[in-house]
Design a protein around this motif. Structure first.
Motif, short mmCIF file in Angstrom:
data_model
loop_
_atom_site.label_atom_id
_atom_site.label_comp_id
_atom_site.label_asym_id
_atom_site.label_seq_id
_atom_site.Cartn_x
_atom_site.Cartn_y
_atom_site.Cartn_z
N GLY A 1 -23.26 46.73 -27.06
CA GLY A 1 -24.23 47.53 -26.32
C GLY A 1 -25.29 48.19 -27.19
N THR A 2 -25.07 48.24 -28.49
CA THR A 2 -26.05 48.88 -29.36
C THR A 2 -26.59 47.98 -30.47
N LEU A 3 -25.88 46.95 -30.87
CA LEU A 3 -26.36 46.09 -31.96
C LEU A 3 -27.66 45.38 -31.63
N TRP A 4 -27.93 45.14 -30.36
CA TRP A 4 -29.19 44.50 -29.97
C TRP A 4 -30.40 45.37 -30.33
N LEU A 5 -30.18 46.67 -30.52
CA LEU A 5 -31.28 47.56 -30.87
C LEU A 5 -31.86 47.24 -32.25
N VAL A 6 -31.01 46.70 -33.14
CA VAL A 6 -31.46 46.41 -34.50
C VAL A 6 -32.62 45.42 -34.52
N PRO A 7 -32.49 44.22 -33.91
CA PRO A 7 -33.64 43.32 -33.96
C PRO A 7 -34.78 43.72 -33.02
N VAL A 8 -34.45 44.29 -31.88
CA VAL A 8 -35.50 44.63 -30.90
C VAL A 8 -36.44 45.69 -31.45
N ILE B 1 -17.68 54.28 -33.46
CA ILE B 1 -18.42 55.30 -32.70
C ILE B 1 -19.51 55.97 -33.53
N PRO B 2 -19.24 56.38 -34.78
CA PRO B 2 -20.38 56.88 -35.57
C PRO B 2 -21.47 55.83 -35.78
N LEU B 3 -21.06 54.57 -35.97
CA LEU B 3 -22.05 53.51 -36.15
C LEU B 3 -22.92 53.35 -34.92
N VAL B 4 -22.33 53.28 -33.74
CA VAL B 4 -23.14 53.12 -32.53
C VAL B 4 -23.96 54.37 -32.24
N SER B 5 -23.47 55.52 -32.66
CA SER B 5 -24.25 56.75 -32.50
C SER B 5 -25.52 56.70 -33.35
N VAL B 6 -25.38 56.25 -34.59
CA VAL B 6 -26.54 56.12 -35.48
C VAL B 6 -27.51 55.08 -34.92
N LEU B 7 -26.99 53.94 -34.47
CA LEU B 7 -27.85 52.92 -33.90
C LEU B 7 -28.60 53.43 -32.68
N VAL C 1 -20.94 57.33 -41.71
CA VAL C 1 -19.71 57.01 -40.97
C VAL C 1 -18.53 57.78 -41.56
N LEU C 2 -18.45 57.82 -42.88
CA LEU C 2 -17.36 58.57 -43.52
C LEU C 2 -17.44 60.06 -43.21
N ALA C 3 -18.63 60.62 -43.28
CA ALA C 3 -18.80 62.05 -43.00
C ALA C 3 -18.46 62.38 -41.56
N ALA C 4 -18.83 61.50 -40.65
CA ALA C 4 -18.58 61.75 -39.22
C ALA C 4 -17.14 61.44 -38.83
N GLY C 5 -16.59 60.37 -39.38
CA GLY C 5 -15.27 59.92 -38.94
C GLY C 5 -14.09 60.56 -39.63
N THR C 6 -14.23 60.93 -40.88
CA THR C 6 -13.09 61.45 -41.65
C THR C 6 -12.43 62.69 -41.04
N PRO C 7 -13.19 63.70 -40.65
CA PRO C 7 -12.52 64.87 -40.07
C PRO C 7 -11.69 64.54 -38.82
N PHE C 8 -12.20 63.65 -38.00
CA PHE C 8 -11.47 63.28 -36.79
C PHE C 8 -10.27 62.41 -37.10
N LEU C 9 -10.39 61.56 -38.10
CA LEU C 9 -9.26 60.74 -38.53
C LEU C 9 -8.15 61.63 -39.07
N LEU D 1 -14.26 48.93 -27.87
CA LEU D 1 -15.01 49.05 -29.13
C LEU D 1 -16.04 47.92 -29.25
N VAL D 2 -15.65 46.71 -28.89
CA VAL D 2 -16.57 45.58 -28.92
C VAL D 2 -17.73 45.83 -27.96
N PHE D 3 -17.41 46.33 -26.77
CA PHE D 3 -18.45 46.64 -25.78
C PHE D 3 -19.46 47.65 -26.35
N CYS D 4 -18.96 48.67 -27.03
CA CYS D 4 -19.85 49.67 -27.64
C CYS D 4 -20.75 49.03 -28.69
N LEU D 5 -20.18 48.17 -29.51
CA LEU D 5 -20.98 47.50 -30.55
C LEU D 5 -22.03 46.58 -29.94
#
Length: 114
Positions: A18-25, A87-93, A41-49, A12-16
């Motif tokens: 791997g994508t958080l650098w996109l925000v400043p760049v 995962i929804p967060l990194v997908s949006v990023l 995140v709620l809309a994407a994650g809730t059904p799977f949860l 999970l940390v690797f995923c974050l």
């Protein structure tokens, strides 16, 4: 705590990372819109949860204590719940990063074609 127990969290940390650098760049506004991001995140994650909760309660699968952290919420490992946020967060990023980069690529291609 063993390395095996930390492997899910490490992924999970690797995923974050791997994508958080996109925000400043790419100067993404994703993190500046917390309400919109939380709703996504709620809309994407809730059904799977909910699916996860139902499947584990029905005994369709389980989480190995030797491979997960000891903390549980409603029977689910804490990192499994974090998965449905990360995962929804990194997908949006990723999506927003591609959207931001795409115009630059198109302009470069047009210039190269000249």
């Amino acid at each position: 705590m063993s390395l095996l127990q930390l492997s899910y969290v490490a992924m999970l940390v690797f995923c974050l990372v791997g994508t958080l650098w996109l925000v400043p760049v790419f100067r993404l506004d994703v993190l500046r819109q917390p309400r919109r991001l939380a709703l996504t995140v709620l809309a994407a994650g809730t059904p799977f949860l909910l699916w996860d909760l139902g499947a584990t309660a029905a005994g369709h699968w389980h989480f190995d204590d030797e491979q997960t952290l000891p903390w549980r919420v409603a029977g689910l490992p804490l990192e499994e719940i974090a998965f449905f946020v990360v995962i929804p967060l990194v997908s949006v990023l990723t999506l927003e990063g591609v959207r931001a980069a795409r115009p630059r690529v198109l302009v470069r291609r047009r210039e190269e074609a000249r």
